[in-house]
Design an enzyme around this catalytic site. Structure first.
Site, PDB file in Angstrom:
ATOM      1  N   PHE A 178       0.827  -1.220   0.000  1.00  0.00           N
ATOM      2  CA  PHE A 178       0.000   0.000   0.000  1.00  0.00           C
ATOM      3  C   PHE A 178       0.862   1.272   0.000  1.00  0.00           C
ATOM      4  CE2 PHE A 178      -2.151   2.753   3.448  1.00  0.00           C
ATOM      5  CZ  PHE A 178      -2.716   3.603   2.526  1.00  0.00           C
ATOM      6  N   THR A 188       4.071 -11.044  -0.763  1.00  0.00           N
ATOM      7  CA  THR A 188       3.292 -11.840   0.184  1.00  0.00           C
ATOM      8  C   THR A 188       1.820 -11.597  -0.142  1.00  0.00           C
ATOM      9  OG1 THR A 188       3.020 -10.039   1.773  1.00  0.00           O
ATOM     10  CG2 THR A 188       5.044 -11.373   1.943  1.00  0.00           C
ATOM     11  N   ASP A 247      12.998 -11.514  -1.006  1.00  0.00           N
ATOM     12  CA  ASP A 247      12.609 -11.534   0.397  1.00  0.00           C
ATOM     13  C   ASP A 247      13.687 -10.826   1.226  1.00  0.00           C
ATOM     14  OD1 ASP A 247      12.052 -12.315   2.990  1.00  0.00           O
ATOM     15  OD2 ASP A 247      11.988 -14.466   2.564  1.00  0.00           O
ATOM     16  N   PHE A 268      10.132  -0.329   3.626  1.00  0.00           N
ATOM     17  CA  PHE A 268       8.701  -0.466   3.934  1.00  0.00           C
ATOM     18  C   PHE A 268       8.342  -1.926   4.218  1.00  0.00           C
ATOM     19  CE2 PHE A 268       8.665   3.282   1.173  1.00  0.00           C
ATOM     20  CZ  PHE A 268       7.735   4.112   1.777  1.00  0.00           C
ATOM     21  N   THR A 305       6.318   3.009  12.917  1.00  0.00           N
ATOM     22  CA  THR A 305       4.911   3.308  13.201  1.00  0.00           C
ATOM     23  C   THR A 305       4.720   3.908  14.593  1.00  0.00           C
ATOM     24  OG1 THR A 305       2.803   2.184  13.665  1.00  0.00           O
ATOM     25  CG2 THR A 305       4.756   0.828  13.798  1.00  0.00           C
ATOM     26  N   ASP A 306       3.648   4.664  14.767  1.00  0.00           N
ATOM     27  CA  ASP A 306       3.325   5.206  16.095  1.00  0.00           C
ATOM     28  C   ASP A 306       3.025   4.094  17.099  1.00  0.00           C
ATOM     29  OD1 ASP A 306       0.815   4.435  15.092  1.00  0.00           O
ATOM     30  OD2 ASP A 306      -0.153   6.380  15.405  1.00  0.00           O
ATOM     31  N   GLU A 307       2.690   2.902  16.597  1.00  0.00           N
ATOM     32  CA  GLU A 307       2.274   1.823  17.505  1.00  0.00           C
ATOM     33  C   GLU A 307       3.405   1.355  18.413  1.00  0.00           C
ATOM     34  OE1 GLU A 307      -0.358  -1.094  15.978  1.00  0.00           O
ATOM     35  OE2 GLU A 307      -0.918   0.134  14.268  1.00  0.00           O
ATOM     36  N   TYR A 328       2.780  -7.302  16.470  1.00  0.00           N
ATOM     37  CA  TYR A 328       3.190  -6.475  15.330  1.00  0.00           C
ATOM     38  C   TYR A 328       4.056  -5.314  15.807  1.00  0.00           C
ATOM     39  CZ  TYR A 328       2.800  -2.491  12.135  1.00  0.00           C
ATOM     40  OH  TYR A 328       3.086  -1.388  11.366  1.00  0.00           O
ATOM     41  N   LYS A 384       8.064  -4.226  15.236  1.00  0.00           N
ATOM     42  CA  LYS A 384       8.476  -2.943  14.641  1.00  0.00           C
ATOM     43  C   LYS A 384       9.417  -2.201  15.595  1.00  0.00           C
ATOM     44  CE  LYS A 384       7.320  -1.249  11.254  1.00  0.00           C
ATOM     45  NZ  LYS A 384       7.879  -1.342   9.858  1.00  0.00           N
TER      46      LYS A 384
HETATM   47  P1  NAD Z   1       1.416  -3.612   3.332  1.00  0.00           P
HETATM   48  O1  NAD Z   1       1.131  -4.820   4.161  1.00  0.00           O
HETATM   49  O2  NAD Z   1       0.349  -3.047   2.451  1.00  0.00           O
HETATM   50  O3  NAD Z   1       2.696  -3.885   2.407  1.00  0.00           O
HETATM   51  C1  NAD Z   1       3.818  -4.566   2.853  1.00  0.00           C
HETATM   52  C2  NAD Z   1       4.639  -4.942   1.632  1.00  0.00           C
HETATM   53  O4  NAD Z   1       5.829  -5.599   2.089  1.00  0.00           O
HETATM   54  C3  NAD Z   1       3.933  -5.923   0.697  1.00  0.00           C
HETATM   55  O5  NAD Z   1       4.101  -5.511  -0.643  1.00  0.00           O
HETATM   56  C4  NAD Z   1       4.631  -7.259   0.959  1.00  0.00           C
HETATM   57  O6  NAD Z   1       4.644  -8.133  -0.165  1.00  0.00           O
HETATM   58  C5  NAD Z   1       6.030  -6.776   1.329  1.00  0.00           C
HETATM   59  N1  NAD Z   1       6.750  -7.755   2.155  1.00  0.00           N
HETATM   60  C6  NAD Z   1       6.295  -8.395   3.263  1.00  0.00           C
HETATM   61  N2  NAD Z   1       7.238  -9.236   3.725  1.00  0.00           N
HETATM   62  C7  NAD Z   1       8.321  -9.103   2.898  1.00  0.00           C
HETATM   63  C8  NAD Z   1       9.613  -9.694   2.862  1.00  0.00           C
HETATM   64  N3  NAD Z   1       9.986 -10.616   3.764  1.00  0.00           N
HETATM   65  N4  NAD Z   1      10.465  -9.302   1.901  1.00  0.00           N
HETATM   66  C9  NAD Z   1      10.105  -8.381   0.970  1.00  0.00           C
HETATM   67  N5  NAD Z   1       8.878  -7.808   0.937  1.00  0.00           N
HETATM   68  C10 NAD Z   1       8.007  -8.161   1.894  1.00  0.00           C
HETATM   69  O7  NAD Z   1       1.923  -2.526   4.380  1.00  0.00           O
HETATM   70  P2  NAD Z   1       1.764  -0.941   4.386  1.00  0.00           P
HETATM   71  O8  NAD Z   1       0.509  -0.584   5.084  1.00  0.00           O
HETATM   72  O9  NAD Z   1       2.040  -0.406   3.025  1.00  0.00           O
HETATM   73  O10 NAD Z   1       2.967  -0.556   5.372  1.00  0.00           O
HETATM   74  C11 NAD Z   1       4.280  -0.356   4.868  1.00  0.00           C
HETATM   75  C12 NAD Z   1       5.205  -0.017   6.005  1.00  0.00           C
HETATM   76  O11 NAD Z   1       4.738   1.141   6.686  1.00  0.00           O
HETATM   77  C13 NAD Z   1       5.322  -1.111   7.064  1.00  0.00           C
HETATM   78  O12 NAD Z   1       6.663  -1.182   7.483  1.00  0.00           O
HETATM   79  C14 NAD Z   1       4.427  -0.620   8.197  1.00  0.00           C
HETATM   80  O13 NAD Z   1       4.867  -1.095   9.447  1.00  0.00           O
HETATM   81  C15 NAD Z   1       4.610   0.880   8.073  1.00  0.00           C
HETATM   82  N6  NAD Z   1       3.479   1.697   8.554  1.00  0.00           N
HETATM   83  C16 NAD Z   1       2.223   1.452   8.103  1.00  0.00           C
HETATM   84  C17 NAD Z   1       1.178   2.265   8.529  1.00  0.00           C
HETATM   85  C18 NAD Z   1      -0.234   2.053   8.031  1.00  0.00           C
HETATM   86  O14 NAD Z   1      -1.150   2.728   8.502  1.00  0.00           O
HETATM   87  N7  NAD Z   1      -0.481   1.168   7.073  1.00  0.00           N
HETATM   88  C19 NAD Z   1       1.432   3.302   9.425  1.00  0.00           C
HETATM   89  C20 NAD Z   1       2.756   3.528   9.862  1.00  0.00           C
HETATM   90  C21 NAD Z   1       3.776   2.718   9.402  1.00  0.00           C
HETATM   91  P1  TYD Z   2      -6.311  -1.224  11.587  1.00  0.00           P
HETATM   92  O1  TYD Z   2      -6.723  -0.638  10.273  1.00  0.00           O
HETATM   93  O2  TYD Z   2      -6.177  -2.718  11.686  1.00  0.00           O
HETATM   94  O3  TYD Z   2      -4.971  -0.472  12.014  1.00  0.00           O
HETATM   95  P2  TYD Z   2      -4.161  -0.515  13.424  1.00  0.00           P
HETATM   96  O4  TYD Z   2      -4.597  -1.686  14.197  1.00  0.00           O
HETATM   97  O5  TYD Z   2      -2.765  -0.644  12.925  1.00  0.00           O
HETATM   98  O6  TYD Z   2      -4.442   0.782  14.090  1.00  0.00           O
HETATM   99  O7  TYD Z   2      -7.356  -0.774  12.685  1.00  0.00           O
HETATM  100  C1  TYD Z   2      -7.645   0.606  12.936  1.00  0.00           C
HETATM  101  C2  TYD Z   2      -8.611   0.660  14.097  1.00  0.00           C
HETATM  102  O8  TYD Z   2      -9.865   0.091  13.667  1.00  0.00           O
HETATM  103  C3  TYD Z   2      -8.176  -0.149  15.299  1.00  0.00           C
HETATM  104  O9  TYD Z   2      -8.568   0.540  16.479  1.00  0.00           O
HETATM  105  C4  TYD Z   2      -8.955  -1.447  15.157  1.00  0.00           C
HETATM  106  C5  TYD Z   2     -10.241  -1.007  14.495  1.00  0.00           C
HETATM  107  N1  TYD Z   2     -10.872  -2.005  13.608  1.00  0.00           N
HETATM  108  C6  TYD Z   2     -12.230  -2.326  13.768  1.00  0.00           C
HETATM  109  O10 TYD Z   2     -12.912  -1.793  14.653  1.00  0.00           O
HETATM  110  N2  TYD Z   2     -12.779  -3.234  12.917  1.00  0.00           N
HETATM  111  C7  TYD Z   2     -12.059  -3.861  11.933  1.00  0.00           C
HETATM  112  O11 TYD Z   2     -12.613  -4.722  11.199  1.00  0.00           O
HETATM  113  C8  TYD Z   2     -10.674  -3.519  11.767  1.00  0.00           C
HETATM  114  C9  TYD Z   2      -9.846  -4.148  10.699  1.00  0.00           C
HETATM  115  C10 TYD Z   2     -10.126  -2.560  12.634  1.00  0.00           C
END
Ligand code: NAD
Ligand code: TYD
Length: 340
Positions: A11, A36, A59, A81, A126-128, A151, A155
């Site tokens: 994403f 993946t 990978d 990422f 991530t903020d988490e 998770y 991180k």
């Molecule tokens: P995502 O799950 O959509 O994408 C992850 C990508 O990494 C995928 O394309 C997957 O194929 C690839 N991947 C997974 N394992 C791999 C491996 N072993 N080798 C190579 N590629 C691999 O995740 P996202 O939401 O795009 O998040 C990207 C990054 O940003 C992550 O590190 C996540 O922790 C961080 N992040 C995400 C959010 C969010 O809200 N989505 C917020 C803050 C930080």
């Molecule tokens: P999520 O998108 O899984 O992100 P994160 O857990 O990394 O914050 O979830 C965002 C918020 O939404 C979290 O408080 C969990 C809640 N949530 C639901 O209430 N229902 C759902 O089906 C999902 C996927 C998340």
């Protein structure tokens, strides 16, 4: 600059690759992704013939794959990422693959970056990692790391390995920690795309617990522009919080989506809470704003409307994910290369 972007078929990574190619005509991207379940080569369909974008299937937790992608590529910078990114999976399917990719994979990349004298390593975190907040306040870069689920624990582990690589070995590394993203190409397991997809299909919208858990939302383009700024201007060894300054309860987000789609609130179904569910996240992004001049540019309401419209206009994209068809796309687009 030649940038190795890992996880660039996911994403945020796919949005970032597009931003780099659009905003930096002299930059090239080597996009390294294991594809993946969360990686989707269809996210990159429009880049297939772009001479500044090369896709490499591999990978980050394989020393062999990582050695192969660094060899002869002249990589100047790494933006990592690649990760297992879904909290619910880490809870229900176990942390093993999270430890492998998020910690071991990051360490293998750090080692390769040192060996190849990469000038900059940016870890996308991530903020988490900070854990959960009480009713007031926000996370700063000085907040202690207190991850609460597998998770976020992995991180945080990766962040510590990045810190150690900088401190012990002098690697030029920076870390960004961002709040919850939304926007095009988000896998429909996360809150916003899942709710849009379910609402469009008139299916129940599963809200965990009382729906009052707070997340700080940021449009994916703003996260990507923040990473780009930190990559170029961040001080080595530092951490930069990125966030949209829009922290609201989940139920407000879900109701907003239903309103935009003209669907009834009766689709909302309260379900059993996530175990150990963090109550509230909020980011203080002062450092990135004042020291680097970054700021989020997309007001939440406009960005949510655009996102909902994108999912309405791209139903085939997410329906192919829901049906599993998307997993065959790599063979159709690139499979011939693996057979050579
Ligand atoms: P995502 O799950 O959509 O994408 C992850 C990508 O990494 C995928 O394309 C997957 O194929 C690839 N991947 C997974 N394992 C791999 C491996 N072993 N080798 C190579 N590629 C691999 O995740 P996202 O939401 O795009 O998040 C990207 C990054 O940003 C992550 O590190 C996540 O922790 C961080 N992040 C995400 C959010 C969010 O809200 N989505 C917020 C803050 C930080
Ligand atoms: P999520 O998108 O899984 O992100 P994160 O857990 O990394 O914050 O979830 C965002 C918020 O939404 C979290 O408080 C969990 C809640 N949530 C639901 O209430 N229902 C759902 O089906 C999902 C996927 C998340």
């Amino acid at each position: 600059m030649r940038i190795l972007v890992t996880g660039g078929a996911g994403f945020i990574g796919s949005n970032f690759v597009r931003l780099i190619l659009r905003n930096h005509p002299d930059d090239e991207v080597v996009n390294f992704d294991a594809l993946t379940y969360a990686g989707n080569i269809e996210n990159l369909a429009d880049l297939k013939d772009n001479p500044r974008h090369t896709f490499v299937h591999g990978d980050i937790a394989s020393t062999r794959d990582v050695a192969r992608v660094f060899r002869g590529q002249g990589i100047d910078a790494v933006v990592n990422f690649a990760a297992e990114s879904h909290v619910d999976r880490s809870l229900h399917m176990g942390p093993r693959v999270f430890i492998r990719t998020n910690i071991l994979g990051t360490q293998i990349l750090l080692d390769a970056a040192r060996k190849h004298r990469v000038q900059r390593f940016l870890q996308v975190s991530t903020d988490e990692v900070y854990g959960s907040l009480g009713p007031t306040g926000a996370f700063t870069e000085a907040t202690p790391l207190q991850p609460n689920n597998p998770y976020s624990a992995t991180k945080a582990g990766a962040d510590f390995m990045v810190r150690a690589a900088h401190h012990s070995h002098g690697l030029n590394a920076v870390i960004t920690r961002c709040s919850n993203n939304f926007g095009p190409y988000q896998f429909p397991e996360k809150l916003i795309p899942l709710m849009i997809a379910n609402a469009l299909a008139d299916k129940p919208l599963p809200v965990y617990g009382d729906g009052l858990h707070v997340r700080d939302w940021i449009y994916v383009e703003d996260h990507c522009s923040g990473i780009d700024v930190v990559l170029r201007k961040g001080v080595a060894g530092e951490v930069y919080n990125l966030g949209g300054n829009y922290d609201v309860p989940n139920i407000q987000i879900v109701k907003g989506i239903l309103k935009l789609l003209g669907k009834p609130d009766s689709l909302i179904t309260y379900v059993k809470d996530r175990p150990g569910h963090d109550r509230r996240y909020a980011m203080d992004n002062t450092r990135a704003r004042t020291e680097l001049g970054w700021q989020p540019a997309h007001p939440f309401d406009d960005a949510l409307r655009e996102t909902v419209n994108w999912y309405v206009a791209h139903q085939t994209w997410w329906q192919r994910i829901v049906s599993g068809e998307y997993r065959k796309a790599y063979d159709q687009m690139y499979g011939w290369r693996d057979k050579e």
